[in-house]
Design a protein around this motif. Structure first.
Motif, mmCIF file in Angstrom:
data_model
loop_
_atom_site.group_PDB
_atom_site.id
_atom_site.type_symbol
_atom_site.label_atom_id
_atom_site.label_comp_id
_atom_site.label_asym_id
_atom_site.label_seq_id
_atom_site.Cartn_x
_atom_site.Cartn_y
_atom_site.Cartn_z
ATOM 1 N N ASN A 59 0.824 -1.209 0.000
ATOM 2 C CA ASN A 59 0.000 0.000 0.000
ATOM 3 C C ASN A 59 0.858 1.260 0.000
ATOM 4 O O ASN A 59 0.543 2.233 -0.697
ATOM 5 N N GLU A 63 0.969 4.193 -2.967
ATOM 6 C CA GLU A 63 0.755 5.617 -2.683
ATOM 7 C C GLU A 63 1.929 6.470 -3.148
ATOM 8 O O GLU A 63 1.753 7.613 -3.582
ATOM 9 N N ARG A 191 -3.357 3.680 -10.430
ATOM 10 C CA ARG A 191 -3.016 5.079 -10.189
ATOM 11 C C ARG A 191 -3.559 5.961 -11.311
ATOM 12 O O ARG A 191 -3.510 5.608 -12.487
#
Length: 229
Positions: A59, A63, A191
């Motif tokens: 994760n 990000e 993304r």
């Protein structure tokens, strides 16, 4: 951005304990997603680069842009919101999470609100939409959750139904599916800077649904193992 030249990065280890969706030690029988992901990306004409981050770092890597996509369920996120960095694909398949426990304790966990304030077995690195309501007791995999229940380390845990049944049979450690924790669908979380690729990805998912490929893979990993109890 030239999507034809873009190589998307993803983590082959992010869900490595998520049997039967990923079975990393198997080359040919690599799990539902293990087999499906290359087909989706090939049909969408997208090149990929595989990485091996530890599950708990996946994760963070997404990000930061070190990885470009993974596979999650909106039901794992508060209000289904994955955040402003991501877009999601069309649903790939249905999934369900249950509270799992031993058969003799099943009635105690028939109401999902019973987890509030309790110590509940969870998988390290996994997302849970309500993990502020209970105390996480992290284990390395669903396999370890089953063992923890039988060793009385926790009285209840949260697991996908198919992974729980798979490992219960494999380990010969029976468990019971108690209340439903979440129902949802599995999607690709991508993304946003790669959003121009999503139409092709969705077309590939639709085609693989229509021609029966996705259902055939689900059947391959669940029907025979479903688990003649």
């Amino acid at each position: 951005m030239n999507s034809a030249a873009t190589i998307l990065k993803y983590n082959v280890n992010g869900s490595s304990s998520w049997v039967p969706y990923y079975i990393p030690e198997q080359v040919e029988n690599s799990g539902i997603l293990g087999e499906l992901v290359p087909q989706i990306l090939s049909m969408a004409e997208i090149k990929v680069e595989k990485h091996n981050f530890p599950p708990k770092r996946t994760n963070q890597a997404l990000e930061k842009g070190l990885l470009d996509f993974d596979f999650v369920s909106p039901s794992w996120f508060p209000k289904g919101d994955m955040g402003e960095l991501f877009i999601q694909s069309e649903p790939i398949l249905n999934i369900q999470e249950n509270i799992i426990t031993l058969e003799q304790n099943k009635s105690q966990w028939a109401d999902i609100t019973k987890i509030e304030g309790e110590s509940i077995g969870t998988v390290r690195g996994y997302l849970y939409h309500d993990d502020d309501a209970f105390t996480r007791v992290d284990f390395g995999s669903e396999k370890q959750l089953i063992k923890a229940l039988h060793k009385q380390r926790v009285q209840a845990a949260i697991s996908g139904d198919l992974p729980a049944l798979y490992w219960a049979k494999k380990l010969k450690m029976p468990i019971a599916l108690a209340s439903v924790h979440s129902r949802g669908v599995l999607v690709m979380r991508l993304r946003k800077e790669h959003s121009e690729m999503m139409p092709k990805i969705n077309l590939a998912i639709a085609q693989l649904k229509t021609d029966g490929t996705i259902q055939a893979l689900v059947d391959k990993y669940t029907q025979a193992e479903q688990y003649q109890q």
